[in-house]
Design an enzyme around this catalytic site. Structure first.
Site, PDB file in Angstrom:
ATOM      1  CG  ASP A 206      -1.903   1.091   1.270  1.00 15.71           C
ATOM      2  OD1 ASP A 206      -2.739   1.119   0.355  1.00 15.71           O
ATOM      3  OD2 ASP A 206      -1.877   1.927   2.193  1.00 15.71           O
ATOM      4  CD  GLU A 266      -2.000   2.333  -3.742  1.00 18.77           C
ATOM      5  OE1 GLU A 266      -3.081   2.867  -3.992  1.00 18.77           O
ATOM      6  OE2 GLU A 266      -1.454   2.434  -2.631  1.00 18.77           O
TER       7      GLU A 266
HETATM    8  C1  GLC Z   1      -4.184   3.108  -0.772  1.00 16.13           C
HETATM    9  C2  GLC Z   1      -5.425   2.295  -0.685  1.00 16.13           C
HETATM   10  C3  GLC Z   1      -6.549   3.188  -0.259  1.00 16.13           C
HETATM   11  C4  GLC Z   1      -6.210   3.755   1.100  1.00 16.13           C
HETATM   12  C5  GLC Z   1      -4.866   4.460   1.080  1.00 16.13           C
HETATM   13  C6  GLC Z   1      -4.366   4.744   2.471  1.00 16.13           C
HETATM   14  O1  GLC Z   1      -4.241   4.038  -1.783  1.00 16.13           O
HETATM   15  O2  GLC Z   1      -5.669   1.659  -1.904  1.00 16.13           O
HETATM   16  O3  GLC Z   1      -7.766   2.513  -0.229  1.00 16.13           O
HETATM   17  O4  GLC Z   1      -7.207   4.672   1.491  1.00 16.13           O
HETATM   18  O5  GLC Z   1      -3.888   3.693   0.459  1.00 16.13           O
HETATM   19  O6  GLC Z   1      -3.918   3.573   3.074  1.00 16.13           O
END
Ligand code: GLC
Length: 547
Positions: A206, A266
Protein backbone atom coordinates in the site's frame (compact mmCIF):
# COMPACT_ATOMS: atom_id res chain seq x y z
CA UNK A 1 10.22 -21.77 -17.38
CA UNK A 2 8.52 -18.51 -16.80
CA UNK A 3 7.51 -17.56 -13.28
CA UNK A 4 3.84 -17.70 -12.28
CA UNK A 5 3.63 -14.03 -11.35
CA UNK A 6 4.86 -12.79 -14.72
CA UNK A 7 1.50 -13.40 -16.34
CA UNK A 8 -0.92 -14.27 -13.56
CA UNK A 9 -4.53 -13.13 -13.56
CA UNK A 10 -5.07 -11.81 -10.06
CA UNK A 11 -8.54 -11.28 -8.62
CA UNK A 12 -8.87 -8.47 -6.11
CA UNK A 13 -11.06 -9.53 -3.20
CA UNK A 14 -12.37 -6.46 -1.40
CA UNK A 15 -13.12 -8.65 1.55
CA UNK A 16 -15.74 -6.52 3.27
CA UNK A 17 -17.86 -6.58 0.10
CA UNK A 18 -17.16 -10.04 -1.30
CA UNK A 19 -19.29 -12.50 0.71
CA UNK A 20 -20.67 -12.37 4.22
CA UNK A 21 -20.50 -15.70 6.03
CA UNK A 22 -21.85 -14.73 9.46
CA UNK A 23 -24.73 -12.47 8.49
CA UNK A 24 -23.51 -9.21 9.98
CA UNK A 25 -23.68 -7.40 6.64
CA UNK A 26 -19.89 -7.30 6.18
CA UNK A 27 -17.91 -9.74 4.05
CA UNK A 28 -15.53 -12.07 5.90
CA UNK A 29 -13.15 -15.01 5.59
CA UNK A 30 -15.93 -17.57 6.02
CA UNK A 31 -17.82 -16.00 3.12
CA UNK A 32 -14.70 -15.94 0.98
CA UNK A 33 -13.93 -19.60 1.72
CA UNK A 34 -17.43 -20.57 0.64
CA UNK A 35 -16.93 -18.83 -2.71
CA UNK A 36 -13.51 -20.25 -3.61
CA UNK A 37 -15.07 -22.69 -6.09
CA UNK A 38 -16.54 -19.71 -7.97
CA UNK A 39 -13.09 -18.09 -8.17
CA UNK A 40 -11.42 -21.30 -9.26
CA UNK A 41 -14.09 -21.79 -11.95
CA UNK A 42 -13.56 -18.22 -13.11
CA UNK A 43 -10.04 -19.22 -14.05
CA UNK A 44 -7.99 -16.69 -12.09
CA UNK A 45 -4.56 -17.67 -10.75
CA UNK A 46 -4.35 -15.75 -7.50
CA UNK A 47 -6.28 -13.57 -5.08
CA UNK A 48 -5.22 -10.24 -3.61
CA UNK A 49 -7.04 -9.52 -0.38
CA UNK A 50 -7.48 -5.97 0.85
CA UNK A 51 -6.37 -5.55 4.50
CA UNK A 52 -7.96 -7.93 6.97
CA UNK A 53 -5.89 -6.99 10.02
CA UNK A 54 -7.17 -5.69 13.35
CA UNK A 55 -8.30 -2.15 12.66
CA UNK A 56 -10.69 0.53 13.88
CA UNK A 57 -11.84 0.58 10.22
CA UNK A 58 -11.58 4.33 9.84
CA UNK A 59 -10.24 3.77 6.32
CA UNK A 60 -11.74 0.33 5.64
CA UNK A 61 -8.80 -1.53 7.19
CA UNK A 62 -5.99 0.68 5.84
CA UNK A 63 -5.60 1.86 9.44
CA UNK A 64 -3.99 -1.19 11.06
CA UNK A 65 -3.75 -1.55 14.83
CA UNK A 66 -2.25 -5.07 14.85
CA UNK A 67 -0.57 -6.52 11.76
CA UNK A 68 -0.48 -10.06 13.15
CA UNK A 69 -4.15 -10.50 13.93
CA UNK A 70 -7.33 -10.46 11.88
CA UNK A 71 -10.04 -7.97 12.63
CA UNK A 72 -12.87 -9.90 14.34
CA UNK A 73 -15.12 -8.44 11.62
CA UNK A 74 -13.41 -10.78 9.16
CA UNK A 75 -12.47 -13.78 11.33
CA UNK A 76 -9.64 -15.23 13.34
CA UNK A 77 -6.09 -16.29 12.64
CA UNK A 78 -7.39 -19.87 12.49
CA UNK A 79 -9.80 -18.79 9.73
CA UNK A 80 -6.88 -17.18 7.92
CA UNK A 81 -4.86 -20.39 8.06
CA UNK A 82 -7.84 -22.38 6.80
CA UNK A 83 -8.30 -19.92 3.95
CA UNK A 84 -4.67 -20.16 2.89
CA UNK A 85 -4.94 -23.95 2.81
CA UNK A 86 -8.29 -23.90 0.96
CA UNK A 87 -7.13 -21.37 -1.58
CA UNK A 88 -4.05 -23.46 -2.33
CA UNK A 89 -6.20 -26.57 -2.61
CA UNK A 90 -8.24 -24.70 -5.24
CA UNK A 91 -5.09 -23.83 -7.15
CA UNK A 92 -5.27 -20.18 -6.09
CA UNK A 93 -2.34 -18.24 -4.70
CA UNK A 94 -2.96 -15.66 -2.02
CA UNK A 95 -1.53 -12.14 -1.80
CA UNK A 96 -2.07 -9.97 1.27
CA UNK A 97 -2.10 -6.19 1.46
CA UNK A 98 0.65 -4.73 3.65
CA UNK A 99 0.26 -1.15 4.88
CA UNK A 100 3.72 0.25 5.74
CA UNK A 101 3.29 3.99 5.25
CA UNK A 102 1.14 4.47 8.33
CA UNK A 103 -0.50 2.62 11.20
CA UNK A 104 -3.79 3.24 12.94
CA UNK A 105 -3.72 5.85 15.68
CA UNK A 106 -4.86 2.95 17.89
CA UNK A 107 -1.68 0.96 17.18
CA UNK A 108 0.21 0.41 20.48
CA UNK A 109 3.22 2.28 19.06
CA UNK A 110 1.21 5.41 18.40
CA UNK A 111 -0.59 5.22 21.72
CA UNK A 112 2.79 4.98 23.41
CA UNK A 113 4.09 7.89 21.35
CA UNK A 114 1.21 10.13 22.36
CA UNK A 115 1.96 9.74 26.06
CA UNK A 116 5.74 9.83 25.61
CA UNK A 117 7.75 13.04 25.79
CA UNK A 118 8.75 15.06 22.72
CA UNK A 119 12.01 13.72 21.34
CA UNK A 120 11.54 10.28 22.98
CA UNK A 121 12.33 6.99 21.17
CA UNK A 122 8.59 6.17 21.16
CA UNK A 123 7.88 9.35 19.22
CA UNK A 124 10.71 8.75 16.78
CA UNK A 125 8.76 5.86 15.23
CA UNK A 126 6.45 8.50 13.74
CA UNK A 127 6.93 12.08 12.56
CA UNK A 128 6.34 14.45 15.46
CA UNK A 129 7.48 18.02 14.89
CA UNK A 130 7.00 21.41 16.47
CA UNK A 131 4.63 23.75 14.71
CA UNK A 132 5.53 27.01 13.03
CA UNK A 133 4.59 30.53 14.06
CA UNK A 134 5.30 32.20 17.41
CA UNK A 135 3.24 29.73 19.43
CA UNK A 136 3.72 26.73 17.14
CA UNK A 137 0.09 26.91 16.12
CA UNK A 138 0.78 26.46 12.41
CA UNK A 139 1.56 23.06 10.87
CA UNK A 140 5.27 22.23 10.35
CA UNK A 141 4.83 22.17 6.56
CA UNK A 142 2.13 23.04 4.05
CA UNK A 143 1.63 19.40 3.08
CA UNK A 144 -1.98 18.50 2.30
CA UNK A 145 -3.58 15.24 3.37
CA UNK A 146 -4.70 13.04 0.46
CA UNK A 147 -8.10 13.03 2.12
CA UNK A 148 -8.18 16.84 2.31
CA UNK A 149 -7.14 19.33 4.97
CA UNK A 150 -3.59 19.59 6.36
CA UNK A 151 -1.41 16.49 6.72
CA UNK A 152 -0.56 17.47 10.31
CA UNK A 153 -2.56 17.28 13.53
CA UNK A 154 -1.46 18.91 16.77
CA UNK A 155 -1.13 16.87 19.95
CA UNK A 156 -2.02 17.83 23.49
CA UNK A 157 0.83 17.24 25.93
CA UNK A 158 0.52 15.66 29.38
CA UNK A 159 0.19 19.10 30.98
CA UNK A 160 -2.84 19.89 28.83
CA UNK A 161 -0.98 22.41 26.65
CA UNK A 162 -0.92 22.11 22.85
CA UNK A 163 2.20 20.24 21.79
CA UNK A 164 3.96 18.93 18.72
CA UNK A 165 2.23 18.01 15.48
CA UNK A 166 2.23 14.55 13.88
CA UNK A 167 2.20 13.75 10.18
CA UNK A 168 -0.60 11.86 8.44
CA UNK A 169 -0.67 11.87 4.66
CA UNK A 170 -4.12 10.27 4.93
CA UNK A 171 -6.66 10.59 7.76
CA UNK A 172 -5.56 11.89 11.19
CA UNK A 173 -6.26 8.34 12.41
CA UNK A 174 -3.46 7.12 10.07
CA UNK A 175 -0.18 8.57 11.42
CA UNK A 176 2.82 8.13 9.09
CA UNK A 177 5.66 5.93 10.27
CA UNK A 178 9.24 7.17 10.30
CA UNK A 179 11.12 4.85 7.99
CA UNK A 180 14.53 6.20 8.96
CA UNK A 181 13.98 4.43 12.29
CA UNK A 182 15.63 0.95 12.21
CA UNK A 183 12.97 -0.39 14.57
CA UNK A 184 10.29 0.37 11.98
CA UNK A 185 12.27 -1.44 9.29
CA UNK A 186 12.86 -4.47 11.49
CA UNK A 187 9.22 -4.65 12.54
CA UNK A 188 7.92 -4.73 8.98
CA UNK A 189 10.37 -7.40 7.89
CA UNK A 190 9.17 -9.40 10.88
CA UNK A 191 5.52 -8.89 9.85
CA UNK A 192 6.35 -10.09 6.34
CA UNK A 193 7.93 -13.20 7.80
CA UNK A 194 4.95 -13.83 10.05
CA UNK A 195 2.62 -14.14 7.06
CA UNK A 196 5.14 -15.81 4.75
CA UNK A 197 5.60 -18.46 7.44
CA UNK A 198 1.84 -19.05 7.27
CA UNK A 199 2.15 -19.70 3.56
CA UNK A 200 0.98 -16.55 1.79
CA UNK A 201 2.35 -16.06 -1.69
CA UNK A 202 3.07 -12.37 -1.58
CA UNK A 203 2.06 -8.84 -0.75
CA UNK A 204 0.50 -5.84 -2.37
CA UNK A 205 2.32 -2.83 -0.92
CA UNK A 206 0.00 0.00 0.00
CA UNK A 207 1.25 3.48 -0.92
CA UNK A 208 4.54 1.88 -1.92
CA UNK A 209 5.85 5.20 -3.25
CA UNK A 210 5.39 6.80 0.18
CA UNK A 211 7.35 5.69 3.28
CA UNK A 212 10.35 8.02 3.28
CA UNK A 213 10.15 11.79 3.63
CA UNK A 214 12.60 14.57 2.87
CA UNK A 215 14.39 15.09 6.23
CA UNK A 216 14.44 18.84 5.58
CA UNK A 217 10.61 18.86 5.53
CA UNK A 218 10.34 21.55 2.84
CA UNK A 219 7.02 23.03 1.82
CA UNK A 220 5.52 21.43 -1.24
CA UNK A 221 3.48 24.42 -2.45
CA UNK A 222 0.97 22.17 -4.15
CA UNK A 223 -2.69 22.71 -4.62
CA UNK A 224 -3.31 19.09 -5.60
CA UNK A 225 -4.36 16.80 -2.77
CA UNK A 226 -4.72 13.84 -5.10
CA UNK A 227 -2.40 10.86 -4.97
CA UNK A 228 -3.99 9.38 -8.05
CA UNK A 229 -2.68 12.08 -10.34
CA UNK A 230 0.88 10.82 -10.12
CA UNK A 231 3.70 12.89 -8.67
CA UNK A 232 6.77 14.37 -10.26
CA UNK A 233 10.31 13.47 -9.28
CA UNK A 234 12.01 15.13 -6.33
CA UNK A 235 8.90 15.32 -4.22
CA UNK A 236 9.27 15.69 -0.42
CA UNK A 237 7.16 12.63 0.45
CA UNK A 238 6.42 10.57 -2.63
CA UNK A 239 8.59 8.43 -4.87
CA UNK A 240 11.87 9.23 -3.11
CA UNK A 241 15.06 7.33 -3.86
CA UNK A 242 15.54 6.26 -0.22
CA UNK A 243 12.33 4.22 -0.38
CA UNK A 244 13.84 1.88 -2.97
CA UNK A 245 16.45 0.62 -0.50
CA UNK A 246 13.69 -0.54 1.86
CA UNK A 247 12.39 -2.87 -0.83
CA UNK A 248 15.82 -4.37 -1.35
CA UNK A 249 15.54 -5.61 2.23
CA UNK A 250 12.02 -6.90 1.62
CA UNK A 251 13.14 -8.72 -1.50
CA UNK A 252 15.81 -10.55 0.49
CA UNK A 253 13.12 -11.65 2.94
CA UNK A 254 10.81 -12.93 0.18
CA UNK A 255 13.66 -14.69 -1.62
CA UNK A 256 14.60 -16.55 1.54
CA UNK A 257 11.33 -18.53 1.24
CA UNK A 258 10.50 -21.52 -0.92
CA UNK A 259 8.28 -21.00 -3.91
CA UNK A 260 8.09 -17.62 -5.55
CA UNK A 261 6.77 -15.13 -3.01
CA UNK A 262 6.19 -11.81 -4.70
CA UNK A 263 5.41 -8.15 -4.28
CA UNK A 264 3.19 -5.81 -6.22
CA UNK A 265 3.63 -2.12 -5.54
CA UNK A 266 0.86 0.43 -5.43
CA UNK A 267 2.92 3.34 -6.69
CA UNK A 268 1.11 6.32 -8.16
CA UNK A 269 4.09 7.97 -9.80
CA UNK A 270 4.53 10.32 -12.71
CA UNK A 271 4.92 7.74 -15.44
CA UNK A 272 6.00 4.22 -16.32
CA UNK A 273 9.69 5.12 -16.24
CA UNK A 274 9.36 6.05 -12.56
CA UNK A 275 7.51 2.76 -11.88
CA UNK A 276 10.38 0.82 -13.43
CA UNK A 277 12.73 2.04 -10.69
CA UNK A 278 10.87 -0.16 -8.20
CA UNK A 279 11.21 -3.22 -10.40
CA UNK A 280 14.87 -4.04 -10.77
CA UNK A 281 15.79 -7.67 -10.00
CA UNK A 282 16.89 -6.77 -6.44
CA UNK A 283 13.73 -4.79 -5.63
CA UNK A 284 10.10 -5.64 -6.28
CA UNK A 285 8.66 -8.11 -8.77
CA UNK A 286 5.75 -6.07 -10.09
CA UNK A 287 3.87 -2.81 -9.69
CA UNK A 288 0.40 -1.95 -10.85
CA UNK A 289 0.47 -0.29 -14.24
CA UNK A 290 -2.20 2.32 -13.66
CA UNK A 291 -1.73 4.03 -17.03
CA UNK A 292 -4.87 2.54 -18.54
CA UNK A 293 -6.97 3.98 -15.69
CA UNK A 294 -6.35 7.48 -16.94
CA UNK A 295 -6.30 6.63 -20.62
CA UNK A 296 -9.25 7.63 -22.77
CA UNK A 297 -11.01 5.00 -24.89
CA UNK A 298 -9.04 5.91 -27.96
CA UNK A 299 -6.88 3.65 -30.13
CA UNK A 300 -3.94 6.04 -30.42
CA UNK A 301 -3.90 6.95 -26.73
CA UNK A 302 -4.10 3.29 -25.70
CA UNK A 303 -1.31 2.28 -28.03
CA UNK A 304 0.91 5.11 -26.79
CA UNK A 305 0.33 4.10 -23.18
CA UNK A 306 0.94 0.40 -23.84
CA UNK A 307 4.14 1.07 -25.79
CA UNK A 308 5.48 3.38 -23.10
CA UNK A 309 4.81 0.84 -20.35
CA UNK A 310 6.24 -2.14 -22.18
CA UNK A 311 9.29 -0.17 -23.27
CA UNK A 312 10.41 0.93 -19.83
CA UNK A 313 9.58 -2.36 -18.10
CA UNK A 314 11.50 -4.38 -20.69
CA UNK A 315 14.57 -2.35 -19.80
CA UNK A 316 14.48 -3.71 -16.22
CA UNK A 317 13.14 -7.15 -17.18
CA UNK A 318 9.86 -6.72 -15.27
CA UNK A 319 6.47 -7.83 -16.56
CA UNK A 320 3.55 -5.42 -16.88
CA UNK A 321 0.49 -5.80 -14.65
CA UNK A 322 -2.53 -4.21 -16.27
CA UNK A 323 -5.31 -2.65 -14.20
CA UNK A 324 -8.68 -1.22 -15.24
CA UNK A 325 -10.40 -0.76 -11.87
CA UNK A 326 -9.83 -1.14 -8.14
CA UNK A 327 -11.42 -0.17 -4.83
CA UNK A 328 -10.22 3.45 -5.07
CA UNK A 329 -11.44 4.48 -8.51
CA UNK A 330 -14.62 4.64 -10.54
CA UNK A 331 -15.55 1.28 -12.03
CA UNK A 332 -14.52 1.26 -15.68
CA UNK A 333 -17.87 -0.06 -16.94
CA UNK A 334 -19.18 3.36 -15.88
CA UNK A 335 -16.10 5.34 -16.90
CA UNK A 336 -16.35 3.94 -20.44
CA UNK A 337 -20.08 4.69 -20.55
CA UNK A 338 -19.44 8.40 -20.98
CA UNK A 339 -17.96 10.37 -23.87
CA UNK A 340 -14.93 11.40 -21.82
CA UNK A 341 -13.27 8.35 -20.36
CA UNK A 342 -10.10 9.32 -18.52
CA UNK A 343 -10.03 9.03 -14.74
CA UNK A 344 -9.79 12.78 -14.27
CA UNK A 345 -12.85 13.25 -16.46
CA UNK A 346 -14.62 10.47 -14.62
CA UNK A 347 -14.29 12.39 -11.37
CA UNK A 348 -15.57 15.57 -12.97
CA UNK A 349 -18.48 13.80 -14.62
CA UNK A 350 -19.53 11.77 -11.57
CA UNK A 351 -23.28 11.27 -11.48
CA UNK A 352 -23.91 12.67 -14.97
CA UNK A 353 -25.88 10.52 -17.46
CA UNK A 354 -24.12 7.33 -18.47
CA UNK A 355 -24.76 4.77 -21.21
CA UNK A 356 -24.33 1.53 -19.28
CA UNK A 357 -24.67 -0.73 -22.31
CA UNK A 358 -21.90 1.19 -24.07
CA UNK A 359 -19.72 1.13 -20.96
CA UNK A 360 -20.11 -2.61 -20.54
CA UNK A 361 -19.41 -3.27 -24.22
CA UNK A 362 -16.17 -1.29 -24.04
CA UNK A 363 -15.28 -2.85 -20.69
CA UNK A 364 -15.43 -6.30 -22.32
CA UNK A 365 -13.28 -5.18 -25.22
CA UNK A 366 -10.82 -3.63 -22.71
CA UNK A 367 -10.77 -6.80 -20.64
CA UNK A 368 -9.99 -8.71 -23.79
CA UNK A 369 -7.26 -6.16 -24.55
CA UNK A 370 -5.39 -6.43 -21.26
CA UNK A 371 -5.55 -10.20 -21.31
CA UNK A 372 -3.92 -10.19 -24.72
CA UNK A 373 -1.07 -7.90 -23.64
CA UNK A 374 2.28 -9.16 -22.39
CA UNK A 375 2.29 -9.55 -18.62
CA UNK A 376 -0.32 -10.14 -15.96
CA UNK A 377 -3.73 -8.64 -15.28
CA UNK A 378 -5.82 -7.66 -12.30
CA UNK A 379 -9.57 -7.98 -12.03
CA UNK A 380 -11.44 -6.11 -9.31
CA UNK A 381 -14.32 -8.12 -7.89
CA UNK A 382 -17.52 -7.43 -9.80
CA UNK A 383 -15.69 -6.49 -12.99
CA UNK A 384 -16.39 -10.01 -14.21
CA UNK A 385 -20.11 -9.24 -13.80
CA UNK A 386 -19.81 -5.91 -15.63
CA UNK A 387 -20.90 -4.08 -12.47
CA UNK A 388 -21.29 -0.33 -12.82
CA UNK A 389 -20.30 2.26 -10.24
CA UNK A 390 -23.15 3.01 -7.83
CA UNK A 391 -23.21 6.78 -8.13
CA UNK A 392 -26.46 7.43 -6.29
CA UNK A 393 -25.75 6.03 -2.84
CA UNK A 394 -27.63 8.10 -0.29
CA UNK A 395 -25.24 10.39 1.63
CA UNK A 396 -26.21 8.76 4.93
CA UNK A 397 -24.74 5.49 3.60
CA UNK A 398 -21.33 6.98 2.76
CA UNK A 399 -18.41 5.54 4.68
CA UNK A 400 -15.24 6.62 2.87
CA UNK A 401 -13.16 8.88 5.12
CA UNK A 402 -12.08 11.06 2.21
CA UNK A 403 -15.52 12.65 2.38
CA UNK A 404 -14.91 13.92 5.94
CA UNK A 405 -11.92 16.00 5.19
CA UNK A 406 -12.57 19.36 3.65
CA UNK A 407 -11.18 20.15 0.26
CA UNK A 408 -12.78 17.17 -1.45
CA UNK A 409 -15.92 17.83 -3.38
CA UNK A 410 -15.41 14.96 -5.79
CA UNK A 411 -16.96 11.54 -5.61
CA UNK A 412 -16.29 9.29 -2.68
CA UNK A 413 -14.94 5.77 -3.06
CA UNK A 414 -18.02 3.98 -1.79
CA UNK A 415 -19.67 3.55 -5.18
CA UNK A 416 -17.17 0.90 -6.30
CA UNK A 417 -17.31 -0.92 -2.95
CA UNK A 418 -20.95 -2.01 -2.86
CA UNK A 419 -21.31 -5.67 -1.77
CA UNK A 420 -21.42 -8.19 -4.62
CA UNK A 421 -24.70 -9.61 -5.87
CA UNK A 422 -24.52 -13.41 -5.93
CA UNK A 423 -28.07 -14.66 -6.48
CA UNK A 424 -31.76 -14.00 -6.02
CA UNK A 425 -34.13 -11.16 -6.88
CA UNK A 426 -33.69 -8.82 -3.96
CA UNK A 427 -30.99 -7.46 -1.65
CA UNK A 428 -28.80 -8.85 -0.13
CA UNK A 429 -28.67 -10.93 -3.35
CA UNK A 430 -26.99 -13.84 -1.59
CA UNK A 431 -24.20 -11.62 -0.24
CA UNK A 432 -25.33 -12.47 3.29
CA UNK A 433 -26.81 -15.83 4.31
CA UNK A 434 -30.56 -16.30 4.81
CA UNK A 435 -31.56 -15.00 8.23
CA UNK A 436 -28.78 -12.39 8.32
CA UNK A 437 -29.06 -9.98 11.24
CA UNK A 438 -27.91 -6.90 9.33
CA UNK A 439 -28.29 -5.42 5.85
CA UNK A 440 -25.18 -5.19 3.64
CA UNK A 441 -22.92 -2.39 4.85
CA UNK A 442 -23.65 -0.40 1.69
CA UNK A 443 -27.05 -0.73 -0.01
CA UNK A 444 -27.17 -2.66 -3.30
CA UNK A 445 -29.24 -1.26 -6.21
CA UNK A 446 -32.47 -3.16 -6.98
CA UNK A 447 -31.42 -3.47 -10.67
CA UNK A 448 -28.62 -5.76 -9.59
CA UNK A 449 -31.07 -8.66 -9.74
CA UNK A 450 -30.02 -8.95 -13.39
CA UNK A 451 -26.35 -8.73 -12.46
CA UNK A 452 -26.00 -11.56 -9.97
CA UNK A 453 -23.37 -14.21 -10.53
CA UNK A 454 -26.17 -16.81 -10.65
CA UNK A 455 -28.12 -14.90 -13.32
CA UNK A 456 -25.01 -14.31 -15.42
CA UNK A 457 -23.95 -17.94 -15.16
CA UNK A 458 -27.21 -18.92 -16.86
CA UNK A 459 -26.67 -16.47 -19.72
CA UNK A 460 -24.10 -17.52 -22.33
CA UNK A 461 -23.86 -13.90 -23.55
CA UNK A 462 -23.23 -12.34 -20.15
CA UNK A 463 -20.04 -10.57 -19.17
CA UNK A 464 -19.34 -13.39 -16.70
CA UNK A 465 -19.61 -16.02 -19.43
CA UNK A 466 -17.36 -13.94 -21.68
CA UNK A 467 -14.75 -13.49 -18.97
CA UNK A 468 -14.68 -17.18 -18.06
CA UNK A 469 -14.25 -18.16 -21.69
CA UNK A 470 -11.58 -15.50 -22.12
CA UNK A 471 -9.50 -16.82 -19.24
CA UNK A 472 -9.94 -20.41 -20.38
CA UNK A 473 -8.64 -19.52 -23.84
CA UNK A 474 -5.87 -17.35 -22.38
CA UNK A 475 -4.67 -20.38 -20.42
CA UNK A 476 -4.74 -22.54 -23.54
CA UNK A 477 -2.55 -20.04 -25.37
CA UNK A 478 -0.41 -19.06 -22.43
CA UNK A 479 3.22 -18.72 -23.46
CA UNK A 480 2.28 -19.79 -27.02
CA UNK A 481 1.45 -16.18 -27.75
CA UNK A 482 -0.49 -14.88 -24.78
CA UNK A 483 0.90 -14.05 -21.35
CA UNK A 484 4.59 -13.53 -20.76
CA UNK A 485 7.34 -13.89 -23.29
CA UNK A 486 6.05 -13.49 -26.82
CA UNK A 487 6.77 -9.96 -28.08
CA UNK A 488 3.94 -7.70 -29.15
CA UNK A 489 3.99 -6.59 -32.76
CA UNK A 490 1.68 -3.77 -33.85
CA UNK A 491 -0.25 -4.39 -37.05
CA UNK A 492 -1.23 -1.88 -39.69
CA UNK A 493 -4.94 -1.14 -39.28
CA UNK A 494 -7.52 1.48 -40.26
CA UNK A 495 -7.70 4.60 -38.13
CA UNK A 496 -9.37 3.92 -34.77
CA UNK A 497 -8.54 0.23 -34.84
CA UNK A 498 -6.14 -1.22 -32.31
CA UNK A 499 -4.40 -4.24 -33.78
CA UNK A 500 -1.43 -6.30 -32.70
CA UNK A 501 -0.02 -9.80 -32.93
CA UNK A 502 1.27 -11.99 -30.12
CA UNK A 503 2.80 -15.01 -31.80
CA UNK A 504 -0.08 -16.88 -33.40
CA UNK A 505 -2.76 -14.78 -31.73
CA UNK A 506 -4.00 -11.48 -33.17
CA UNK A 507 -5.93 -8.83 -31.26
CA UNK A 508 -8.26 -6.46 -33.07
CA UNK A 509 -10.47 -3.87 -31.43
CA UNK A 510 -12.62 -1.38 -33.25
CA UNK A 511 -12.66 1.95 -31.44
CA UNK A 512 -13.72 3.85 -34.55
CA UNK A 513 -17.24 4.95 -35.30
CA UNK A 514 -18.07 2.45 -38.06
CA UNK A 515 -17.74 -1.31 -38.53
CA UNK A 516 -14.47 -2.49 -40.11
CA UNK A 517 -13.49 -5.60 -42.04
CA UNK A 518 -11.38 -8.25 -40.30
CA UNK A 519 -8.35 -9.68 -42.12
CA UNK A 520 -9.03 -12.70 -44.32
CA UNK A 521 -7.71 -16.16 -43.47
CA UNK A 522 -8.31 -15.97 -39.72
CA UNK A 523 -10.94 -17.38 -37.40
CA UNK A 524 -12.27 -15.81 -34.23
CA UNK A 525 -11.01 -17.50 -31.06
CA UNK A 526 -13.24 -15.30 -28.97
CA UNK A 527 -15.04 -12.01 -29.43
CA UNK A 528 -16.09 -9.55 -26.77
CA UNK A 529 -19.44 -9.96 -28.53
CA UNK A 530 -20.72 -12.30 -31.20
CA UNK A 531 -18.99 -11.48 -34.49
CA UNK A 532 -20.90 -12.05 -37.70
CA UNK A 533 -19.11 -12.58 -40.98
CA UNK A 534 -15.73 -10.93 -41.11
CA UNK A 535 -16.98 -7.59 -39.81
CA UNK A 536 -15.92 -6.09 -36.50
CA UNK A 537 -18.58 -3.87 -34.94
CA UNK A 538 -17.91 -0.65 -33.06
CA UNK A 539 -16.39 -1.18 -29.60
CA UNK A 540 -15.97 -4.90 -30.21
CA UNK A 541 -12.69 -6.82 -29.80
CA UNK A 542 -11.58 -10.22 -31.07
CA UNK A 543 -8.73 -12.65 -30.71
CA UNK A 544 -7.93 -14.26 -34.05
CA UNK A 545 -5.82 -17.21 -35.16
CA UNK A 546 -5.05 -18.44 -38.66
CA UNK A 547 -7.76 -20.62 -40.16
C1 GLC B 1 -4.18 3.11 -0.77
C2 GLC B 1 -5.42 2.29 -0.69
C3 GLC B 1 -6.55 3.19 -0.26
C4 GLC B 1 -6.21 3.76 1.10
C5 GLC B 1 -4.87 4.46 1.08
C6 GLC B 1 -4.37 4.74 2.47
O1 GLC B 1 -4.24 4.04 -1.78
O2 GLC B 1 -5.67 1.66 -1.90
O3 GLC B 1 -7.77 2.51 -0.23
O4 GLC B 1 -7.21 4.67 1.49
O5 GLC B 1 -3.89 3.69 0.46
O6 GLC B 1 -3.92 3.57 3.07
Amino acid sequence: MSSWWRDAVIYQVYIRSFADGNGDGVGDVAGLRSRLPYLAALGVDALWLNPWYASPQVDAGYDVSDYRRLDPLFGTLEDAKALIADAHAHGLRLILDIVPNHTSDQHPWFQEALTAAPGSPARSRYHFRPGRGVDGSEPPTDWPSIFGGPAWTRTVEADGKPGDWFLHLFAPEQPDLNWTNPEVRAEFESILRFWLDLGVDGFRIDVAHGLTKDPAFPDVASTSTGMLDGVAADHPYFDRDETLAIYEGWRRVADSYEGERVFVAEAWVADASRVARYLTPTRLHTAFNFGLLSCPWDATALRTEIEATLGVLAAVGAPATWVLSNHDVLRHATRYGRAQTSLADARRLYGTPVDHALGERRARAAMQLINALPGGTYVYQGEELGLPEVEDLPPEAWQDPSRHHGGHDGPVRDGCRVPLPWSGDAAPFGFSPAGATAAPWLPQPAEWKNRTAAAEEQDPHSTLSHYRALLRIRREWLRRGLGDGTPLEWLAAPSGVLAFRRGEVLYYANLSEAPVALPAGYRVLIGSEAVEGAVLGVDVAVWLVAE
